[in-house]
Design a protein around this motif. Sequence first.
Motif, PDB file in Angstrom:
ATOM      1  N   THR A   1     -16.338 -17.945 -33.113  1.00 47.21           N
ATOM      2  CA  THR A   1     -16.603 -17.762 -31.683  1.00 47.21           C
ATOM      3  C   THR A   1     -17.823 -16.887 -31.452  1.00 47.21           C
ATOM      4  OG1 THR A   1     -14.248 -17.991 -31.193  1.00 47.21           O
ATOM      5  CG2 THR A   1     -15.643 -16.993 -29.496  1.00 47.21           C
ATOM      6  N   ILE A   2     -17.794 -15.672 -32.008  1.00 48.22           N
ATOM      7  CA  ILE A   2     -18.935 -14.768 -31.844  1.00 48.22           C
ATOM      8  C   ILE A   2     -20.143 -15.326 -32.580  1.00 48.22           C
ATOM      9  CG2 ILE A   2     -19.776 -12.432 -32.263  1.00 48.22           C
ATOM     10  CD1 ILE A   2     -16.951 -11.437 -32.009  1.00 48.22           C
ATOM     11  N   GLY A   3     -19.916 -15.990 -33.705  1.00 50.08           N
ATOM     12  CA  GLY A   3     -21.030 -16.602 -34.428  1.00 50.08           C
ATOM     13  C   GLY A   3     -21.723 -17.660 -33.601  1.00 50.08           C
ATOM     14  N   GLY A   4     -20.934 -18.439 -32.846  1.00 51.63           N
ATOM     15  CA  GLY A   4     -21.542 -19.430 -31.957  1.00 51.63           C
ATOM     16  C   GLY A   4     -22.367 -18.789 -30.863  1.00 51.63           C
ATOM     17  N   LEU A   5     -21.870 -17.677 -30.322  1.00 49.60           N
ATOM     18  CA  LEU A   5     -22.630 -16.962 -29.301  1.00 49.60           C
ATOM     19  C   LEU A   5     -23.925 -16.390 -29.882  1.00 49.60           C
ATOM     20  CD1 LEU A   5     -19.732 -15.080 -27.484  1.00 49.60           C
ATOM     21  CD2 LEU A   5     -21.022 -17.049 -26.652  1.00 49.60           C
ATOM     22  N   LEU A   6     -23.861 -15.883 -31.114  1.00 50.73           N
ATOM     23  CA  LEU A   6     -25.068 -15.356 -31.758  1.00 50.73           C
ATOM     24  C   LEU A   6     -26.100 -16.462 -31.969  1.00 50.73           C
ATOM     25  CD1 LEU A   6     -23.570 -12.935 -34.439  1.00 50.73           C
ATOM     26  CD2 LEU A   6     -24.956 -12.304 -32.469  1.00 50.73           C
ATOM     27  N   ASN A   7     -25.621 -17.624 -32.430  1.00 54.42           N
ATOM     28  CA  ASN A   7     -26.552 -18.729 -32.631  1.00 54.42           C
ATOM     29  C   ASN A   7     -27.144 -19.202 -31.306  1.00 54.42           C
ATOM     30  OD1 ASN A   7     -26.450 -19.045 -35.463  1.00 54.42           O
ATOM     31  ND2 ASN A   7     -24.442 -20.011 -35.298  1.00 54.42           N
ATOM     32  N   ALA A   8     -26.336 -19.145 -30.227  1.00 57.29           N
ATOM     33  CA  ALA A   8     -26.849 -19.516 -28.915  1.00 57.29           C
ATOM     34  C   ALA A   8     -27.905 -18.535 -28.443  1.00 57.29           C
ATOM     35  CB  ALA A   8     -25.700 -19.576 -27.904  1.00 57.29           C
ATOM     36  N   THR A   9     -27.732 -17.260 -28.800  1.00 58.31           N
ATOM     37  CA  THR A   9     -28.655 -16.223 -28.351  1.00 58.31           C
ATOM     38  C   THR A   9     -29.927 -16.188 -29.187  1.00 58.31           C
ATOM     39  OG1 THR A   9     -26.767 -14.884 -27.645  1.00 58.31           O
ATOM     40  CG2 THR A   9     -28.888 -13.762 -27.855  1.00 58.31           C
ATOM     41  N   PHE A  10     -29.777 -16.212 -30.516  1.00 56.02           N
ATOM     42  CA  PHE A  10     -30.932 -16.034 -31.396  1.00 56.02           C
ATOM     43  C   PHE A  10     -31.474 -17.341 -31.970  1.00 56.02           C
ATOM     44  CE2 PHE A  10     -28.814 -11.901 -31.598  1.00 56.02           C
ATOM     45  CZ  PHE A  10     -29.880 -11.061 -31.364  1.00 56.02           C
ATOM     46  N   GLY A  11     -30.750 -18.461 -31.765  1.00 53.62           N
ATOM     47  CA  GLY A  11     -31.209 -19.718 -32.341  1.00 53.62           C
ATOM     48  C   GLY A  11     -32.568 -20.147 -31.822  1.00 53.62           C
ATOM     49  N   ASN A  12     -32.841 -19.824 -30.560  1.00 49.48           N
ATOM     50  CA  ASN A  12     -34.134 -20.164 -29.960  1.00 49.48           C
ATOM     51  C   ASN A  12     -34.870 -18.907 -29.514  1.00 49.48           C
ATOM     52  OD1 ASN A  12     -34.072 -23.223 -29.868  1.00 49.48           O
ATOM     53  ND2 ASN A  12     -32.179 -22.750 -28.801  1.00 49.48           N
ATOM     54  N   ALA A  13     -34.651 -17.817 -30.253  1.00 48.64           N
ATOM     55  CA  ALA A  13     -35.250 -16.532 -29.868  1.00 48.64           C
ATOM     56  C   ALA A  13     -36.771 -16.588 -29.863  1.00 48.64           C
ATOM     57  CB  ALA A  13     -34.765 -15.423 -30.804  1.00 48.64           C
ATOM     58  N   THR A  14     -37.363 -17.314 -30.821  1.00 48.16           N
ATOM     59  CA  THR A  14     -38.815 -17.379 -30.905  1.00 48.16           C
ATOM     60  C   THR A  14     -39.412 -17.982 -29.631  1.00 48.16           C
ATOM     61  OG1 THR A  14     -38.671 -17.637 -33.308  1.00 48.16           O
ATOM     62  CG2 THR A  14     -40.767 -18.210 -32.254  1.00 48.16           C
ATOM     63  N   GLU A  15     -38.846 -19.113 -29.178  1.00 43.81           N
ATOM     64  CA  GLU A  15     -39.342 -19.742 -27.958  1.00 43.81           C
ATOM     65  C   GLU A  15     -39.186 -18.825 -26.757  1.00 43.81           C
ATOM     66  OE1 GLU A  15     -37.358 -21.096 -30.186  1.00 43.81           O
ATOM     67  OE2 GLU A  15     -37.584 -23.257 -30.374  1.00 43.81           O
ATOM     68  N   LEU A  16     -38.041 -18.132 -26.685  1.00 42.33           N
ATOM     69  CA  LEU A  16     -37.790 -17.265 -25.536  1.00 42.33           C
ATOM     70  C   LEU A  16     -38.717 -16.047 -25.537  1.00 42.33           C
ATOM     71  CD1 LEU A  16     -33.885 -17.343 -25.320  1.00 42.33           C
ATOM     72  CD2 LEU A  16     -35.540 -18.538 -23.880  1.00 42.33           C
ATOM     73  N   ILE A  17     -38.988 -15.493 -26.722  1.00 40.82           N
ATOM     74  CA  ILE A  17     -39.900 -14.341 -26.809  1.00 40.82           C
ATOM     75  C   ILE A  17     -41.299 -14.746 -26.348  1.00 40.82           C
ATOM     76  CG2 ILE A  17     -41.062 -12.763 -28.403  1.00 40.82           C
ATOM     77  CD1 ILE A  17     -38.462 -12.717 -30.030  1.00 40.82           C
ATOM     78  N   ILE A  18     -41.789 -15.895 -26.838  1.00 40.34           N
ATOM     79  CA  ILE A  18     -43.102 -16.384 -26.418  1.00 40.34           C
ATOM     80  C   ILE A  18     -43.117 -16.636 -24.910  1.00 40.34           C
ATOM     81  CG2 ILE A  18     -44.736 -18.305 -26.627  1.00 40.34           C
ATOM     82  CD1 ILE A  18     -43.899 -18.586 -29.545  1.00 40.34           C
ATOM     83  N   ALA A  19     -42.022 -17.231 -24.399  1.00 44.69           N
ATOM     84  CA  ALA A  19     -41.946 -17.542 -22.968  1.00 44.69           C
ATOM     85  C   ALA A  19     -41.968 -16.273 -22.121  1.00 44.69           C
ATOM     86  CB  ALA A  19     -40.686 -18.358 -22.684  1.00 44.69           C
ATOM     87  N   ILE A  20     -41.242 -15.240 -22.533  1.00 49.70           N
ATOM     88  CA  ILE A  20     -41.188 -14.007 -21.746  1.00 49.70           C
ATOM     89  C   ILE A  20     -42.540 -13.312 -21.729  1.00 49.70           C
ATOM     90  CG2 ILE A  20     -40.188 -11.688 -21.684  1.00 49.70           C
ATOM     91  CD1 ILE A  20     -37.546 -12.946 -22.616  1.00 49.70           C
ATOM     92  N   TYR A  21     -43.263 -13.312 -22.861  1.00 53.16           N
ATOM     93  CA  TYR A  21     -44.602 -12.717 -22.876  1.00 53.16           C
ATOM     94  C   TYR A  21     -45.551 -13.491 -21.968  1.00 53.16           C
ATOM     95  CZ  TYR A  21     -44.157  -9.042 -26.370  1.00 53.16           C
ATOM     96  OH  TYR A  21     -43.823  -7.877 -27.007  1.00 53.16           O
ATOM     97  N   ALA A  22     -45.461 -14.820 -22.000  1.00 53.91           N
ATOM     98  CA  ALA A  22     -46.306 -15.623 -21.120  1.00 53.91           C
ATOM     99  C   ALA A  22     -45.927 -15.397 -19.657  1.00 53.91           C
ATOM    100  CB  ALA A  22     -46.171 -17.103 -21.475  1.00 53.91           C
ATOM    101  N   LEU A  23     -44.633 -15.261 -19.382  1.00 59.55           N
ATOM    102  CA  LEU A  23     -44.172 -15.027 -18.022  1.00 59.55           C
ATOM    103  C   LEU A  23     -44.668 -13.676 -17.502  1.00 59.55           C
ATOM    104  CD1 LEU A  23     -42.407 -16.567 -15.986  1.00 59.55           C
ATOM    105  CD2 LEU A  23     -40.437 -15.280 -16.839  1.00 59.55           C
ATOM    106  N   ARG A  24     -44.668 -12.683 -18.371  1.00 61.03           N
ATOM    107  CA  ARG A  24     -45.143 -11.356 -17.978  1.00 61.03           C
ATOM    108  C   ARG A  24     -46.623 -11.387 -17.619  1.00 61.03           C
ATOM    109  NH1 ARG A  24     -45.174  -6.511 -22.277  1.00 61.03           N
ATOM    110  NH2 ARG A  24     -47.041  -7.672 -22.877  1.00 61.03           N
ATOM    111  N   ASN A  25     -47.380 -12.277 -18.274  1.00 62.70           N
ATOM    112  CA  ASN A  25     -48.806 -12.413 -17.990  1.00 62.70           C
ATOM    113  C   ASN A  25     -49.085 -13.382 -16.847  1.00 62.70           C
ATOM    114  OD1 ASN A  25     -49.300 -10.647 -20.094  1.00 62.70           O
ATOM    115  ND2 ASN A  25     -49.806 -12.253 -21.572  1.00 62.70           N
TER     116      ASN A  25
END
Length: 434
Positions: A120-144
């Motif tokens: 259960t928690i493993g699924g939540l972790l994969n949901a959170t960090f599985g696409n972390a790279t895309e989300l990090i890039i998106a947040i930096y672009a959004l900030r700019n």
Amino acid sequence: MGTLTQNGPPHGFEEQNLFSPELSTQKMQLGHISEYGSAPAGFQPGASKMWRNVVYKSIKIVIFSNKLNLLIPFGPLAIVVHILTGHNGLVFLLSLLGIIPLAERLGYATEQIAMYTGPTIGGLLNATFGNATELIIAIYALRNGMIRVVQLSLLGSILSNMLLVLGCAFFCGGLVFNGKEQVFNKATATVSSGLLLMAVMGLLFPAVLHYTHTEVHYGKSELALSRFSSCIMLGAYAAYLFFQLNTHKDPYIPLSEEGGQNEENNNDDDETPEISKWEAVFWLSIMTAWISILSEYLVDAIEGTSHTWNIPISFIGVILLPIVGNAAEHAGAIMFAMKDKLDISLGVAIGSSTQISMFGIPFCVVVGWIMGQPMDLNFQLFETATLFITVIVVAFFLQEGSSNYFKGLMLILCYLIVAASFFVHEDPPPEGKP
């Protein structure tokens, strides 16, 4: 802090980790020594040597066990080139190469933590960090204020996973198991297809509202609808996680386990953690921080790269950026398909697309709302139509619950058509958007 104990004699230092039986033995020896007085003069160096071996083993497993990590030095090199020359094209390319192994190792650390936390928690972790790279890039672009780059990169991640990653998995699995059709659980595919169609609905209505000029308040109704729809989509994704991981686990059991087939292979393939939980948390933090640093240089160089290379920003956002974030998914999906574990490959490819469409995109809308950026779900007509057609095509391919190399080849060719379309596509100028 719990320890993993096993009966039997201790092994050498090469088998130790932060929670190994040998560490417990050393603690017992330390307690035994304290009962009779001070420790011998040579004990402290021995303990120091033990910790050096623990650190050495962790670095060896995480850094030196994967040939893809040969690309890691390109990250620092991108920073050096930015400082010395400021050449946007070169900085973009080096940052792109440097993030690829970090994204793969981020997924590895998440998988290691999931082995300790349960499904259960493993699924939540994969949901959170599985696409972390895309989300990090998106947040930096959004900030700019680069809202268009955010939209294109997230859209590209969905298209890449659904067409390229899934297509390569079907193709390679079909070649290895030539002469038979590989099967997967249709229940997972059906629910995922429904979620993807719901995401298309969320993106379609703001675009239609904008281009039909039927907004009650021009420029405001579209944004308000996007934020409302994003909250609904986040709630739907949370309900989906609860549904899949808690109340309806049985329909999502892979067919090989459901039918009791390949039990010996399943026992042989049972994975055990290679590093301890706290080691995985440490490496997860390191990889996330390093990806965040490189993402800032990557985002800053996008517009300059578009002019230097004479490539549309839409092609960079939809095709080039997702290749970085999906490197781990791509390799993993192919590997599992070649082991005849299509359910896992499907979970990697379609599951990642579902995460981005139902969690990543709405999350960025909410983050933009907090930042004061007018991020909305209007991805423009061309992009929305591309996503809609892609979801329909993939849904048709998944409805039979089987795959072969020809289906994979068709999905790959569809992705090449999409890539060529965005290479010749130019964004229309904004029409008085706030």
